[in-house]
Design a protein around this motif. Structure first.
Motif, mmCIF file in Angstrom:
data_model
loop_
_atom_site.group_PDB
_atom_site.id
_atom_site.type_symbol
_atom_site.label_atom_id
_atom_site.label_comp_id
_atom_site.label_asym_id
_atom_site.label_seq_id
_atom_site.Cartn_x
_atom_site.Cartn_y
_atom_site.Cartn_z
ATOM 1 N N THR A 1 0.792 -1.237 0.000
ATOM 2 C CA THR A 1 0.000 0.000 0.000
ATOM 3 C C THR A 1 0.823 1.285 0.000
ATOM 4 N N TRP B 1 -8.469 4.913 -0.726
ATOM 5 C CA TRP B 1 -9.800 5.405 -1.057
ATOM 6 C C TRP B 1 -9.843 6.927 -0.991
ATOM 7 N N LEU C 1 -7.381 -1.762 -5.716
ATOM 8 C CA LEU C 1 -8.328 -2.013 -4.624
ATOM 9 C C LEU C 1 -8.981 -3.387 -4.713
ATOM 10 N N ALA D 1 -5.158 0.723 4.023
ATOM 11 C CA ALA D 1 -5.635 0.888 2.651
ATOM 12 C C ALA D 1 -6.745 1.928 2.534
ATOM 13 N N SER E 1 -16.410 7.149 -2.553
ATOM 14 C CA SER E 1 -15.049 6.788 -2.162
ATOM 15 C C SER E 1 -14.753 7.243 -0.736
#
Length: 265
Positions: free
Chosen positions: A114, A157, A142, A153, A177
């Motif tokens: 990530t 977003w 994703l 993570a 999101s």
């Protein structure tokens, strides 16, 4: 005649060795060039030639078969990206267009890692001017991530929401999101994640009520600032916040605060 399964078993070690040697040779060549040209002022034509060489290297990596060296290739691409992004002499001359290629290789080879998203997403959307590509690659990444396997993570977003809101003008997608970011951060035991979850939930709510608000865009740039890992992105964020009429205040303790404009919009 050899069966296809046996043939694959015989060929795979050779191909993986070729992959490893190929990556090593590219890296050695790149390091040699850096050492030879370090601290030398170069004309724009030089940087154009070097960019074309690097573009060819990246195309080679994109076509390289997947035989167990994906992490090595992804790591190489990320390290090369950091060197590419940090070469300010070159970037001022020929820009950041290859950021999208590095990002594409990384997401294709090791999307579960990530941390590189924090570097590659703003480089692609803000500096290379391809927020559409950034959103596409984040969506691809994703699919391999979850809040359980990758607790941080949720920040990805947020990056996606920022691109959708600030550059693509897709407020509905940005709201979704932000809500996903809040959902993924909610169960994270880190107090900072809990704080971010509350902030992005409020941002999504405000976005649905007043989608054209300057304050929402200011908050989005502030999110980019807080997640930035390089000074150039931070400075760009501050400049955009101030263009929207807000004031950036840095306290004696190096805490950054935003004074929003008084206008109610």
């Amino acid at each position: 005649m050899l069966s296809s399964t046996l043939l694959k078993k015989l060929i795979a070690p050779t191909l993986t060795a070729i992959c490893a040697v190929g990556v090593s040779l590219l890296q050695f060549s790149a390091l040699e060039e850096v050492e030879a040209q370090e601290n030398k002022a170069q004309p724009k034509s030089f940087y154009i030639r070097e960019t074309n060489k690097e573009k060819a290297n990246l195309q080679f990596l994109k076509r390289m078969p997947k035989f167990g060296y994906d992490n090595v290739i992804a790591d190489w691409a990320f390290l090369r990206f950091l060197q590419y992004f940090g070469d300010q002499k070159a970037r001022k001359q020929v820009g950041y267009a290859l950021s999208t290629d590095y990002f594409e290789i990384f997401v294709d080879r090791n999307p579960q890692f990530t941390e590189p998203y924090k570097f590659m997403s703003p480089a692609t959307s803000i500096f290379a001017g391809r927020p559409d590509k950034s959103v596409k690659l984040i969506n691809q990444g994703l699919q391999s991530l979850s809040p359980e396997s990758s607790p941080n993570a949720y920040t990805i977003w947020i990056s996606k929401a920022s691109d959708e809101l600030l550059f693509l003008g897709n407020n509905q997608a940005a709201k979704n999101s932000y809500l996903q970011a809040a959902k993924w951060a909610k169960n994270n035991p880190d107090p900072e994640a809990q704080r971010i979850s509350a902030i992005v939930t409020q941002t999504a709510k405000f976005l649905s009520q007043n989608p054209d608000s300057k304050n929402v865009r200011i908050s989005a740039w502030m999110m980019i600032f807080r997640n930035a890992v390089d000074d150039e992105t931070r400075q760009r964020s501050i400049a955009e916040i101030e263009k929207l009429g807000a004031q950036v205040i840095i306290t004696e303790n190096n805490v950054v605060k935003i004074q929003f404009p008084n206008e109610n919009q």
